[in-house]
Design an enzyme around this catalytic site. Structure first.
Site, PDB file in Angstrom:
ATOM      1  N   CYS A   1       0.761  -1.165   0.027  1.00 45.57           N
ATOM      2  CA  CYS A   1       0.044  -0.048  -0.118  1.00 45.57           C
ATOM      3  C   CYS A   1       0.872   1.222  -0.102  1.00 45.57           C
ATOM      4  O   CYS A   1       1.295   1.779   0.995  1.00 45.57           O
ATOM      5  CB  CYS A   1      -0.751  -0.075   1.240  1.00 45.57           C
ATOM      6  SG  CYS A   1      -2.057  -1.531   1.390  1.00 45.57           S
TER       7      CYS A   1
ATOM      8  N   ALA B   1       0.904   4.508  -1.530  1.00 44.50           N
ATOM      9  CA  ALA B   1       0.423   5.971  -1.750  1.00 44.50           C
ATOM     10  C   ALA B   1       0.712   6.611  -0.430  1.00 44.50           C
ATOM     11  O   ALA B   1       0.307   6.009   0.548  1.00 44.50           O
ATOM     12  CB  ALA B   1      -0.804   5.888  -2.280  1.00 44.50           C
TER      13      ALA B   1
ATOM     14  N   GLY C   1       3.736   7.510  -1.643  1.00 45.61           N
ATOM     15  CA  GLY C   1       5.020   7.355  -2.127  1.00 45.61           C
ATOM     16  C   GLY C   1       6.371   7.815  -1.319  1.00 45.61           C
ATOM     17  O   GLY C   1       7.375   7.500  -1.763  1.00 45.61           O
ATOM     18  N   GLY C   2       5.944   8.143  -0.077  1.00 45.05           N
ATOM     19  CA  GLY C   2       7.027   8.763   0.791  1.00 45.05           C
ATOM     20  C   GLY C   2       7.834   7.389   1.266  1.00 45.05           C
ATOM     21  O   GLY C   2       9.075   7.528   1.003  1.00 45.05           O
ATOM     22  N   LYS C   3       7.117   6.473   1.597  1.00 43.78           N
ATOM     23  CA  LYS C   3       8.095   5.211   2.178  1.00 43.78           C
ATOM     24  C   LYS C   3       8.700   4.424   1.076  1.00 43.78           C
ATOM     25  O   LYS C   3       9.707   3.754   1.111  1.00 43.78           O
ATOM     26  CB  LYS C   3       7.009   4.098   2.925  1.00 43.78           C
ATOM     27  CG  LYS C   3       6.437   4.708   3.961  1.00 43.78           C
ATOM     28  CD  LYS C   3       5.450   3.914   4.602  1.00 43.78           C
ATOM     29  CE  LYS C   3       4.640   4.450   5.874  1.00 43.78           C
ATOM     30  NZ  LYS C   3       3.777   5.361   5.340  1.00 43.78           N
TER      31      LYS C   3
ATOM     32  N   ASP D   1      -0.949  -0.126  -5.191  1.00 46.26           N
ATOM     33  CA  ASP D   1      -1.789   0.415  -4.445  1.00 46.26           C
ATOM     34  C   ASP D   1      -3.247   0.020  -5.080  1.00 46.26           C
ATOM     35  O   ASP D   1      -3.143   0.051  -6.434  1.00 46.26           O
ATOM     36  CB  ASP D   1      -1.597   1.980  -4.354  1.00 46.26           C
ATOM     37  CG  ASP D   1      -2.581   2.437  -3.245  1.00 46.26           C
ATOM     38  OD1 ASP D   1      -1.873   2.636  -2.115  1.00 46.26           O
ATOM     39  OD2 ASP D   1      -3.537   2.583  -3.386  1.00 46.26           O
TER      40      ASP D   1
ATOM     41  N   ASP E   1      -5.229  -5.253  -6.296  1.00 45.25           N
ATOM     42  CA  ASP E   1      -5.922  -5.520  -5.075  1.00 45.25           C
ATOM     43  C   ASP E   1      -4.797  -6.404  -4.175  1.00 45.25           C
ATOM     44  O   ASP E   1      -4.479  -7.559  -4.692  1.00 45.25           O
ATOM     45  CB  ASP E   1      -7.216  -6.415  -5.179  1.00 45.25           C
ATOM     46  CG  ASP E   1      -7.788  -6.530  -3.688  1.00 45.25           C
ATOM     47  OD1 ASP E   1      -7.273  -6.010  -2.711  1.00 45.25           O
ATOM     48  OD2 ASP E   1      -9.060  -7.011  -3.469  1.00 45.25           O
TER      49      ASP E   1
ATOM     50  N   CYS F   1      -1.579   3.431  11.117  1.00 42.79           N
ATOM     51  CA  CYS F   1      -1.477   4.965  11.960  1.00 42.79           C
ATOM     52  C   CYS F   1      -2.798   4.746  12.837  1.00 42.79           C
ATOM     53  O   CYS F   1      -3.327   5.934  13.137  1.00 42.79           O
ATOM     54  CB  CYS F   1      -1.576   5.916  11.012  1.00 42.79           C
ATOM     55  SG  CYS F   1      -2.977   5.725   9.859  1.00 42.79           S
TER      56      CYS F   1
END
Length: 653
Positions: free
Chosen positions: A389, A391, A393-395, A413, A440, A514
């Site tokens: 997952c 989005a 794209g930071g990780k 994603d 998926d 989170c």
């Protein structure tokens, strides 16, 4: 033309006026002053010394008994009693006429020593001076004598009396005394006010200490008022504090006949009104946190987290980036010892998301908590990694940064709209080893597998990022939590199945959310331990709180202590949960009755790849099958069957 100055005859004078103002000028000035006369003798002015020198020259042939005028007072007699006459013909009898007239000295401001324009020293300013040796008093144009004291007003006389007392103090000392006197008066006034207000304040404190639960009628009235008018937050806040004090020492401060549940119900109601939370979410939070820590958590959610950025080491270094941003008016600091790439932004004169450095891909706007899962994953160069997952794209870009653009990253994603931001960020940051897919995640093992490491940042309820999305306070209920939990269980099994346990460098899965809900974190991890051949390992993070091994009536696997929880009120970052798995077998265990898969999954990786189960004895199976068939038969048929069996036994006998 004109007189020329002979430098050899130039007399040395004292320092100038500028030098006199400097510190230490008194010491230098004393070197040029004449020796002080004996005590009791009057000092002469510069003009008086000139006239005395002229008289000494004129009386150079006088008798020896005469003392030079410059040494003492003018015209003083020697103890020998000898007489002498000067050029003017005066005898010793009228020698008092030769004494200078007593003049009133004007007290100057500051130093008493002044320098004339030609450099000679003047001591004091005199109102009267003798001219041409005459001892008569000077008279002004109107006939008034200058030696006569003018009549002073009473207030001036009082000022003259106080003046000698204040001569020993400087202007700074007098100002300090005035300030001290004013401060003392202010203190006295404050003390008077405090003494007056003391009894009232003490009464208020006594009232506040005695917290009493409101009756049901009062609560109903408040509920009716809340509909028409906004609640009084100050009163609610005071009631929360009083309730907390009672609950912390419940055995001593509680009211008789009141239970703890009544206090907790009132506290939950007040906190829901004060912090704008739903009753469901507050109940969940009260189960997770102790009451003092719960207040800190709720207060921390009202304050935004600090802005943090991650340096893209593919294009620059953190030191160079920090210097460039400081030159643009950005106030920043390193994020912490645990991060080598993070920077925290305090304030900025330019928009952080629109600087030339940002557009050039030198850094990425990313929360501090989002750096932790990638650090726990610890990707190595030339590995195959799946970001299930990904989005926005930071990780993914951080993984590519740690891999130095080697190996392969599959950024997946399920939302095609969110993948647009992923593609844009990867291009801007210079990532060249990533492949973007739109699938998926639950069906991913059927599409592609055999990865060395997998990062699963699962979709969640967002209860750890309430400061960013305050709508979470009211729009989440039990169904949302259970729906997220079910989806997370499916995704984590899919992530585990996508990893190759035989990888030389990998075989690791990092699961993170989170959210701070136990149903989305420990519950899901414990489920994965039961369903797959995985075990929990250390995350490699030095800080963070341990995960729960027991919650209310549920008991989780003891290895859940290796998981980490992060809270906004303790770590000043978004609420986060991180767990790291190690897969030791590609086989999928089959659950059987009476077994505890969690305990077997936590065993060391000595289990063989293929799970073999010993079949039960055949006799038991036959007996069980016969018994089942007999239960299905009706009663008449069952009796007939049993009679036939008895006849057969007799024939055999």
């Amino acid at each position: 033309m004109g007189r020329k100055l002979d430098p050899t005859r130039k007399e040395k004078h004292g320092p100038g006026r500028k030098a006199r103002k400097q510190r230490g000028a008194e010491v230098e000035l004393a070197r040029f002053l004449p020796p002080e006369p004996e005590t009791g003798r009057k000092k002469l002015s510069s003009h008086g010394r000139r006239r005395a020198a002229k008289r000494r020259l004129a009386a150079g042939s006088g008798p020896a008994g005469r003392r030079p005028l410059g040494a003492g007072g003018e015209g003083e007699r020697e103890p020998t009693g000898q007489t002498a006459r000067g050029p003017s013909g005066f005898s010793d009898g009228n020698s008092k006429w030769l004494a200078p007239a007593k003049a009133k000295k004007i007290q100057p401001k500051g130093n008493n020593v002044e320098l004339s324009s030609d450099g000679e020293v003047e001591e004091g300013s005199w109102e009267m001076e003798e001219e041409d040796g005459s001892s008569e008093e000077m008279v002004d144009d109107y006939g008034a004598s200058s030696s006569e004291e003018e009549e002073l007003l009473p207030i001036e006389k009082a000022a003259l009396k106080q003046k000698p007392e204040r001569e020993g103090f400087s202007e700074d000392d007098s100002e300090e005394e005035e300030e001290e006197e004013g401060a003392e008066e202010a203190r006295k006034q404050k003390m008077g006010q405090k003494e007056e207000e003391g009894p009232d304040l003490q009464l208020n404190l006594d009232i506040d200490e005695q917290f009493k639960l409101p009756t049901s009628e009062e609560i109903e009235k408040e509920d009716i008022l809340f509909i028409s008018e906004p609640p009084d937050l100050h009163v609610i806040h005071q009631r929360i504090q009083g309730n907390m004090e009672v609950l912390q020492d419940f055995g001593v401060k509680r009211e008789e006949g009141r239970s703890r549940q009544e206090y907790l119900a009132l506290l939950r109601r007040d906190m829901a009104a004060y912090y704008s939370y739903s009753d469901f979410l507050l109940t969940k939070l009260m189960d997770i946190f102790p009451l003092p820590e719960l207040i800190k958590f709720l207060e921390a959610n009202e304050v935004p987290r600090p802005v943090t950025i991650r340096t893209n080491t593919l294009k620059t270094r953190r030191r160079d980036l920090a210097q460039a941003l400081i030159n643009r008016g950005v106030n920043l600091d390193p994020l912490g010892k645990w991060s080598k790439t993070g920077l925290v932004i305090y304030d900025s004169t330019v928009p952080i998301g629109a600087t030339p450095e940002y557009l050039a891909g030198h850094y990425m706007l990313q929360g501090a908590s989002s750096l932790l899962p990638v650090m726990a994953l610890a990707p190595q160069e030339n590995e195959r990694i799946l970001d299930m997952c990904c989005a926005p794209g930071g990780k993914t870009s951080y993984i590519a940064q740690l891999m130095r653009n080697t190996g392969m990253i599959l950024a997946n994603d399920s939302s095609a709209e969110r993948l647009r931001s992923v593609v844009g960020n990867l291009h801007r940051l210079g990532v060249t080893n990533a492949v973007v897919s739109n699938c998926d995640g639950r069906q991913f093992p059927k599409i592609l597998g055999g990865f060395d490491r997998v990062l699963l940042d699962a979709p969640c309820s967002g209860t750890g990022v309430i400061s960013k999305d305050p709508a979470v306070k009211t729009n989440k209920d039990e169904k949302d939590i259970l729906r997220c939990s079910h989806l997370q269980k499916e995704l984590i099994l899919s992530a585990i199945d996508s990893v190759n346990a035989a990888s030389e460098t990998g075989g690791y899965i990092v699961y993170c959310t989170c959210s701070i809900m136990v149903e989305e974190n420990e519950w899901v991890v414990d489920y994965a331990l039961k369903k797959r051949n995985v075990r929990l390992v250390a995350t490699g993070l030095d800080f963070g709180k341990e995960g729960f091994t027991r919650f209310k009536d549920r008991r989780f696997h003891p290895s859940l202590k290796a998981t980490r929880r992060f809270y906004p009120h303790t770590h000043n970052m978004d609420g986060f949960f991180i767990a790291k798995f190690k897969k030791f077998s590609n086989a999928i265990p089959q659950a059987q009755k009476g077994e505890e898969p969690a305990v077997e999954a936590a065993a060391p990786p000595t289990v063989p790849d293929t799970v073999t189960t010993e079949p039960p004895p055949k006799k038991k199976k036959l007996e069980e099958s016969k018994a089942d068939k007999e239960q299905k038969l009706p009663q008449p048929a069952l009796k007939k069957k049993r009679s036939l069996q008895a006849q057969r036994r007799r024939l055999k006998a």
